[in-house]
Design a protein around this motif. Sequence first.
Motif, mmCIF file in Angstrom:
data_model
loop_
_atom_site.group_PDB
_atom_site.id
_atom_site.type_symbol
_atom_site.label_atom_id
_atom_site.label_comp_id
_atom_site.label_asym_id
_atom_site.label_seq_id
_atom_site.Cartn_x
_atom_site.Cartn_y
_atom_site.Cartn_z
ATOM 1 N N PHE A 115 0.906 -1.207 -0.108
ATOM 2 C CA PHE A 115 -0.022 0.124 -0.103
ATOM 3 C C PHE A 115 0.988 1.157 -0.039
ATOM 4 O O PHE A 115 1.202 1.802 0.970
ATOM 5 C CB PHE A 115 -0.929 0.080 1.326
ATOM 6 C CG PHE A 115 -1.991 -1.151 1.086
ATOM 7 C CD1 PHE A 115 -3.200 -0.742 0.532
ATOM 8 C CD2 PHE A 115 -1.728 -2.297 1.703
ATOM 9 C CE1 PHE A 115 -4.185 -1.765 0.422
ATOM 10 C CE2 PHE A 115 -2.704 -3.070 1.430
ATOM 11 C CZ PHE A 115 -3.850 -2.995 1.217
ATOM 12 N N VAL A 116 1.368 1.493 -1.192
ATOM 13 C CA VAL A 116 2.542 2.576 -0.957
ATOM 14 C C VAL A 116 2.054 3.804 -2.234
ATOM 15 O O VAL A 116 1.800 3.555 -3.353
ATOM 16 C CB VAL A 116 3.803 2.005 -1.785
ATOM 17 C CG1 VAL A 116 4.856 3.061 -2.014
ATOM 18 C CG2 VAL A 116 4.516 0.914 -0.997
ATOM 19 N N THR A 117 2.098 4.856 -1.485
ATOM 20 C CA THR A 117 2.035 6.114 -2.421
ATOM 21 C C THR A 117 3.242 7.160 -2.475
ATOM 22 O O THR A 117 3.281 7.801 -3.256
ATOM 23 C CB THR A 117 0.737 7.143 -1.726
ATOM 24 O OG1 THR A 117 1.023 7.078 -0.363
ATOM 25 C CG2 THR A 117 -0.786 6.146 -1.973
ATOM 26 N N ASP A 118 3.906 7.019 -1.256
ATOM 27 C CA ASP A 118 5.337 7.765 -1.401
ATOM 28 C C ASP A 118 6.360 6.910 -0.974
ATOM 29 O O ASP A 118 6.530 6.097 0.138
ATOM 30 C CB ASP A 118 5.106 8.501 -0.067
ATOM 31 C CG ASP A 118 6.325 9.670 0.096
ATOM 32 O OD1 ASP A 118 7.427 9.344 -0.536
ATOM 33 O OD2 ASP A 118 6.361 10.469 1.017
ATOM 34 N N ASN A 119 7.246 6.749 -2.073
ATOM 35 C CA ASN A 119 8.443 5.537 -1.906
ATOM 36 C C ASN A 119 9.288 5.927 -1.225
ATOM 37 O O ASN A 119 10.282 5.366 -0.667
ATOM 38 C CB ASN A 119 9.046 5.641 -3.284
ATOM 39 C CG ASN A 119 8.323 4.751 -4.436
ATOM 40 O OD1 ASN A 119 7.583 3.953 -4.057
ATOM 41 N ND2 ASN A 119 8.409 5.043 -5.564
ATOM 42 N N THR A 120 9.434 7.296 -0.522
ATOM 43 C CA THR A 120 10.567 7.656 0.208
ATOM 44 C C THR A 120 10.232 7.388 1.752
ATOM 45 O O THR A 120 11.136 7.392 2.712
ATOM 46 C CB THR A 120 10.773 9.161 0.364
ATOM 47 O OG1 THR A 120 9.454 9.921 0.840
ATOM 48 C CG2 THR A 120 10.934 9.504 -0.917
ATOM 49 N N ARG A 121 8.827 7.038 2.344
ATOM 50 C CA ARG A 121 8.454 6.882 3.644
ATOM 51 C C ARG A 121 7.818 5.444 3.783
ATOM 52 O O ARG A 121 6.355 5.521 3.494
ATOM 53 C CB ARG A 121 7.687 7.903 4.151
ATOM 54 C CG ARG A 121 8.415 9.329 4.404
ATOM 55 C CD ARG A 121 7.665 10.398 4.999
ATOM 56 N NE ARG A 121 6.663 10.788 3.909
ATOM 57 C CZ ARG A 121 5.859 11.752 4.377
ATOM 58 N NH1 ARG A 121 5.812 12.562 5.494
ATOM 59 N NH2 ARG A 121 5.283 12.191 3.363
ATOM 60 N N VAL A 122 8.303 4.357 3.954
ATOM 61 C CA VAL A 122 7.586 3.076 3.822
ATOM 62 C C VAL A 122 8.081 2.254 4.816
ATOM 63 O O VAL A 122 9.307 2.170 5.190
ATOM 64 C CB VAL A 122 8.119 2.366 2.479
ATOM 65 C CG1 VAL A 122 7.629 0.873 2.437
ATOM 66 C CG2 VAL A 122 7.477 3.036 1.334
ATOM 67 N N ALA A 123 7.082 1.851 5.608
ATOM 68 C CA ALA A 123 7.058 0.871 6.696
ATOM 69 C C ALA A 123 7.314 -0.584 5.990
ATOM 70 O O ALA A 123 6.272 -1.144 5.445
ATOM 71 C CB ALA A 123 6.076 0.865 7.769
ATOM 72 N N ARG A 124 8.265 -1.348 6.252
ATOM 73 C CA ARG A 124 8.343 -2.756 5.852
ATOM 74 C C ARG A 124 8.501 -3.481 6.683
ATOM 75 O O ARG A 124 9.409 -3.510 7.835
ATOM 76 C CB ARG A 124 9.652 -2.758 4.943
ATOM 77 C CG ARG A 124 9.858 -4.277 4.037
ATOM 78 C CD ARG A 124 10.915 -4.397 3.085
ATOM 79 N NE ARG A 124 12.316 -3.879 3.676
ATOM 80 C CZ ARG A 124 12.961 -4.647 4.332
ATOM 81 N NH1 ARG A 124 12.637 -5.891 4.695
ATOM 82 N NH2 ARG A 124 14.183 -4.337 4.589
ATOM 83 N N ILE A 125 7.436 -4.308 6.729
ATOM 84 C CA ILE A 125 7.160 -5.529 7.948
ATOM 85 C C ILE A 125 6.970 -6.886 7.416
ATOM 86 O O ILE A 125 6.150 -7.110 6.890
ATOM 87 C CB ILE A 125 5.943 -5.237 8.714
ATOM 88 C CG1 ILE A 125 5.825 -3.645 9.133
ATOM 89 C CG2 ILE A 125 5.854 -5.910 10.011
ATOM 90 C CD1 ILE A 125 4.522 -3.105 9.465
ATOM 91 N N PRO A 126 7.974 -7.682 7.625
ATOM 92 C CA PRO A 126 8.051 -9.095 7.215
ATOM 93 C C PRO A 126 7.126 -9.652 8.018
ATOM 94 O O PRO A 126 6.764 -9.459 9.224
ATOM 95 C CB PRO A 126 9.492 -9.650 7.379
ATOM 96 C CG PRO A 126 10.320 -8.485 7.734
ATOM 97 C CD PRO A 126 9.589 -7.336 8.232
#
Length: 154
Positions: A115-126
Amino acid sequence: MNASTVFPMIPAASKSLWFFAIISLVLIGVLVLMVWLAWSMQHVRFTVSNEGLRLQGDLYGRLIPLKSLKLDEAVVTNLKTDRDHQPKSRTMGTGLPGYSAGWFKLRNGEKALLFVTDNTRVARIPTTEGYSVMLSVSEPAALIDELKHQQAVR
């Protein structure tokens, strides 16, 4: 003086009318889907609770239980510089300029729910389910911290 006689064509069978009715219904359905998708893109939200992480507002929304989240591996990332975790191909989702939602294959071969709109601020949760969740939020570190807090309280 010319005399003319008109010979009307035999009216088409009702099959022709059914064809137009079916095509019209399909087009109306596609239009309704597009309007709903445009609305839902603007109303996606992520809710953290003692149940887990709820993704709401799109076709790919779901509840991911806290026990399924590998929060010790969760990070804030910038997809412009983190090439390994950039989406490579969409397997089932929406990919529009400035909006990626659904299932994607990443450059490193991993499967991810985006659910990405801004590539510079992403929480990546495995997750323990074999995929990662990648979410654009204004404060990705705060989202991860809140998930860790909820997991500690349980």
